[in-house]
Design a protein around this motif. Structure first.
Motif, PDB file in Angstrom:
ATOM      1  N   SER A   7      45.617  26.249  34.627  1.00  0.00           N
ATOM      2  CA  SER A   7      44.197  26.455  34.894  1.00  0.00           C
ATOM      3  C   SER A   7      43.866  26.121  36.350  1.00  0.00           C
ATOM      4  CB  SER A   7      43.332  25.639  33.929  1.00  0.00           C
ATOM      5  OG  SER A   7      43.195  24.325  34.373  1.00  0.00           O
ATOM      6  N   GLU A   8      44.566  25.092  36.870  1.00  0.00           N
ATOM      7  CA  GLU A   8      44.353  24.761  38.286  1.00  0.00           C
ATOM      8  C   GLU A   8      44.794  25.908  39.182  1.00  0.00           C
ATOM      9  OE1 GLU A   8      46.222  21.071  39.255  1.00  0.00           O
ATOM     10  OE2 GLU A   8      44.697  19.890  38.227  1.00  0.00           O
ATOM     11  N   ILE A   9      45.961  26.465  38.819  1.00  0.00           N
ATOM     12  CA  ILE A   9      46.468  27.598  39.600  1.00  0.00           C
ATOM     13  C   ILE A   9      45.480  28.756  39.508  1.00  0.00           C
ATOM     14  CG2 ILE A   9      48.300  29.361  39.708  1.00  0.00           C
ATOM     15  CD1 ILE A   9      50.217  27.066  38.788  1.00  0.00           C
ATOM     16  N   ASN A  10      44.972  28.991  38.315  1.00  0.00           N
ATOM     17  CA  ASN A  10      44.010  30.083  38.131  1.00  0.00           C
ATOM     18  C   ASN A  10      42.747  29.843  38.954  1.00  0.00           C
ATOM     19  OD1 ASN A  10      45.657  31.508  36.445  1.00  0.00           O
ATOM     20  ND2 ASN A  10      44.803  30.653  34.555  1.00  0.00           N
ATOM     21  N   LEU A  14      41.423  32.234  41.743  1.00  0.00           N
ATOM     22  CA  LEU A  14      40.076  32.799  41.648  1.00  0.00           C
ATOM     23  C   LEU A  14      39.275  32.503  42.929  1.00  0.00           C
ATOM     24  CD1 LEU A  14      37.959  34.276  39.955  1.00  0.00           C
ATOM     25  CD2 LEU A  14      37.286  32.065  38.982  1.00  0.00           C
ATOM     26  N   ALA A  15      39.427  31.245  43.428  1.00  0.00           N
ATOM     27  CA  ALA A  15      38.716  30.883  44.662  1.00  0.00           C
ATOM     28  C   ALA A  15      39.162  31.760  45.826  1.00  0.00           C
ATOM     29  CB  ALA A  15      38.953  29.410  44.982  1.00  0.00           C
ATOM     30  N   LEU A  16      40.471  32.046  45.859  1.00  0.00           N
ATOM     31  CA  LEU A  16      41.027  32.885  46.918  1.00  0.00           C
ATOM     32  C   LEU A  16      40.529  34.330  46.796  1.00  0.00           C
ATOM     33  CD1 LEU A  16      43.018  32.705  49.306  1.00  0.00           C
ATOM     34  CD2 LEU A  16      44.828  33.389  47.747  1.00  0.00           C
ATOM     35  N   VAL A  17      40.575  34.842  45.566  1.00  0.00           N
ATOM     36  CA  VAL A  17      40.133  36.219  45.326  1.00  0.00           C
ATOM     37  C   VAL A  17      38.639  36.354  45.635  1.00  0.00           C
ATOM     38  CG1 VAL A  17      39.694  37.884  43.456  1.00  0.00           C
ATOM     39  CG2 VAL A  17      41.927  36.790  43.646  1.00  0.00           C
ATOM     40  N   LEU A  18      37.867  35.367  45.212  1.00  0.00           N
ATOM     41  CA  LEU A  18      36.417  35.369  45.490  1.00  0.00           C
ATOM     42  C   LEU A  18      36.167  35.408  46.994  1.00  0.00           C
ATOM     43  CD1 LEU A  18      33.403  34.961  44.653  1.00  0.00           C
ATOM     44  CD2 LEU A  18      33.851  32.502  44.767  1.00  0.00           C
ATOM     45  N   LEU A  46      34.726  37.038  38.272  1.00  0.00           N
ATOM     46  CA  LEU A  46      34.254  37.388  39.619  1.00  0.00           C
ATOM     47  C   LEU A  46      32.836  37.940  39.601  1.00  0.00           C
ATOM     48  CD1 LEU A  46      37.025  39.245  41.671  1.00  0.00           C
ATOM     49  CD2 LEU A  46      35.796  37.161  42.278  1.00  0.00           C
ATOM     50  N   LYS A  47      32.557  38.721  38.576  1.00  0.00           N
ATOM     51  CA  LYS A  47      31.279  39.438  38.548  1.00  0.00           C
ATOM     52  C   LYS A  47      30.094  38.469  38.648  1.00  0.00           C
ATOM     53  CE  LYS A  47      28.867  43.187  36.253  1.00  0.00           C
ATOM     54  NZ  LYS A  47      28.828  44.100  35.108  1.00  0.00           N
ATOM     55  N   LEU A  48      30.134  37.437  37.833  1.00  0.00           N
ATOM     56  CA  LEU A  48      29.024  36.468  37.826  1.00  0.00           C
ATOM     57  C   LEU A  48      28.844  35.828  39.219  1.00  0.00           C
ATOM     58  CD1 LEU A  48      27.026  34.945  35.898  1.00  0.00           C
ATOM     59  CD2 LEU A  48      28.733  33.142  35.825  1.00  0.00           C
TER      60      LEU A  48
ATOM     61  N   GLN B 177      33.014  26.687  47.729  1.00  0.00           N
ATOM     62  CA  GLN B 177      32.214  27.917  47.703  1.00  0.00           C
ATOM     63  C   GLN B 177      32.137  28.470  46.285  1.00  0.00           C
ATOM     64  OE1 GLN B 177      32.733  31.250  50.832  1.00  0.00           O
ATOM     65  NE2 GLN B 177      34.316  31.614  49.284  1.00  0.00           N
ATOM     66  N   MET B 178      33.270  28.422  45.579  1.00  0.00           N
ATOM     67  CA  MET B 178      33.280  28.933  44.204  1.00  0.00           C
ATOM     68  C   MET B 178      32.398  28.060  43.307  1.00  0.00           C
ATOM     69  SD  MET B 178      36.545  29.874  41.815  1.00  0.00           S
ATOM     70  CE  MET B 178      37.063  28.183  41.566  1.00  0.00           C
ATOM     71  N   ARG B 179      32.527  26.766  43.435  1.00  0.00           N
ATOM     72  CA  ARG B 179      31.704  25.861  42.606  1.00  0.00           C
ATOM     73  C   ARG B 179      30.215  26.046  42.931  1.00  0.00           C
ATOM     74  NH1 ARG B 179      35.769  22.108  43.863  1.00  0.00           N
ATOM     75  NH2 ARG B 179      34.442  21.103  45.425  1.00  0.00           N
ATOM     76  N   ALA B 180      29.929  26.265  44.216  1.00  0.00           N
ATOM     77  CA  ALA B 180      28.530  26.442  44.634  1.00  0.00           C
ATOM     78  C   ALA B 180      27.946  27.708  44.010  1.00  0.00           C
ATOM     79  CB  ALA B 180      28.449  26.503  46.153  1.00  0.00           C
TER      80      ALA B 180
END
Lengths: 278, 193
Positions: A7-10, A14-18, A46-48, B177-180
């Protein structure tokens, strides 16, 4: 544990993709759908986030009102004219530096006043006294005070042979300067001071040869103040100068006598350098 | 001077040269150069502050303060970084000072001026309502979250620039940024169908 790692990796992915999506939207004008299509695996999450981002991004062209812009500009101009900007604060730097130097000298000088012969600050003390004497209008009064200081120093270091030697030399010097300044008008005053000091020293076990003869100096024709680094010395040395002689007593300065033979008997004063009047 | 005012159509290099020149002149005590910088960056600072305070009057007050402080401390600015980034730092501190010294909670201002853009009155009103809605949501985020979103969307900083500005690693900025955005989505009660 394994699940947590995944989940940490995900989350990191996700943070990188965002971040990549946001960059594409903000700088490349990509659409939300473009991003979702590019990352189908993360599309749902991502959508949200991208919709939330679009809500705030919509206001990136927000502008202050013209009324505020004008008013703030006016206030800024007013402020600038009343708070002149000093571009090169060299003078401030110099001022700070000068303050530091003065502060250092003042503190050092104040601390040095308690120094005794043999102390690190003793030379500083003597230098400050020379400066004091140089700026004083009444040299005799200053020299009397200096002689009193020297006599107190003799008493203060009497238990230390090495420091005593220096203290005696300085006292001798101060007394000699005083004597050199005797004129009929101040003879009584200077004699009395010297006598008092000698009595005080003798009471403490330091015996001095009597002041049997003090020859007053002739008033010098031209009074020229000496520089700060030199005392005004007599152009005419008295024919008989009293010497400070330490009587070797067993309880006082037992080793001093061997270390300081010049003081155990009447010694020849160090040569006096006379400063010619300018 | 006009070149920096219209930064949209010029290369970053030219903008940098002009900014550098203006800052140099302002540091030498030229008020005109400083007001040119004010004209160029007032909107940027205003936007940055806008979503971090409760009402537009406070946003305006703080924005004004930023430029007064900038003039006052201009000699401290070293030209190795962007002048705008330096203004953002002053703005961030001004916002922090505002919350530190504030004695009571300032109510949200319903009389928010209508945004200038928008072709019709109805669109402008809608945008105003949404602006207020986003602002309320933003105010409920943590200070770090507000900071990173303001820098990203209002200041237009890249992740790398935000990391440099905040003294954080890029990975940390991405996670923040993601958490925000998650928190903002929650506050805005967004749902994805």
């Amino acid at each position: 544990m394994m699940q947590m790692d995944e989940s940490e990796i995900n989350e990191d992915q996700l943070a990188l993709v965002l971040d990549e999506c946001l960059s594409a939207i903000l700088s490349e004008n990509a659409s939300l759908d473009d991003c979702l299509a590019r990352y189908p695996y993360h599309a749902e999450q991502l959508k949200l986030l991208l919709v939330a981002a679009s809500k705030i991004n919509r206001h990136k062209t927000l502008e202050p009102t013209q009324a505020f812009r004008n008013q703030a500009r006016h206030e800024l101009m007013k402020y600038i004219s009343s708070h002149e900007y000093k571009s090169v604060p060299v003078y401030r730097f110099a001022l700070i530096l000068a303050s530091l130097v003065i502060g250092f000298l003042t503190t050092g000088t104040a601390l040095a006043q308690g120094a005794l012969p043999g102390d690190r600050l003793y030379e500083w003390k003597l230098a400050s006294e020379r400066a004091w004497r140089w700026t004083a209008t009444d040299h005799v009064s200053v020299d009397i005070k200096l002689a009193e200081r020297r006599s107190r120093e003799v008493l203060a270091v009497s238990g230390d042979p090495e420091r005593s030697l220096r203290a005696h030399q300085e006292y001798q010097y101060a007394e000699m300067v005083l004597i050199s300044e005797i004129v009929p008008e101040n003879k009584a005053r200077i004699t009395s001071v010297i006598q008092t000091q000698r009595e005080s020293l003798e009471k403490s076990g330091i015996t001095l040869t009597p002041v049997d003869e003090i020859t007053p100096l002739q008033p010098e024709p031209v009074e020229t103040p000496a520089g700060p680094s030199e005392l005004r010395m007599p152009s005419q040395i008295p024919s008989s100068i009293p010497f400070v002689t330490v009587v070797a007593t067993p309880d006082l300065m037992p080793t001093a006598m061997s270390a300081v033979p010049a003081l155990t008997e009447p010694a020849v004063l160090p040569p006096v350098v006379s400063t010619p009047n300018k | 001077m006009d070149v920096i005012r219209k930064t949209a159509g010029i290369s970053p290099q030219k903008k940098q040269v002009n900014e550098k020149d203006l800052v140099h002149r302002a540091k030498a005590g030229d008020p005109e150069a400083f007001t040119a910088l004010y004209d160029a960056y007032l909107s940027h600072v205003y936007r940055y502050v806008f979503f971090r305070v409760a009402d537009d009057q406070t946003a305006e007050d703080i924005t004004s303060q930023v430029f007064l402080r900038a003039w006052e401390h201009l000699k401290r600015y070293r030209q190795d970084g962007s002048f705008l980034a330096w203004l953002y730092t002053i703005a961030r501190n001004a916002v922090i000072d505002h919350y530190r010294t504030r004695k009571e909670v300032v109510p949200l201002n319903d009389a928010l001026p209508l945004p200038v853009e928008g072709p019709t009155l109805q669109e402008r009103v809608e945008l105003k309502v949404e602006t207020e809605h986003v602002r309320r949501a933003m105010l409920r985020l943590t200070s770090d979250q507000k900071e990173v979103l303001s820098l990203k969307f209002m200041a237009g900083f890249s992740t790398e620039e935000i990391a440099r500005h905040l003294g954080k690693r890029e990975g940390a900025v991405r996670a923040l940024q993601m958490r925000a955005l998650r928190a903002l989505a929650k506050e805005l009660k967004l749902e994805v169908g």
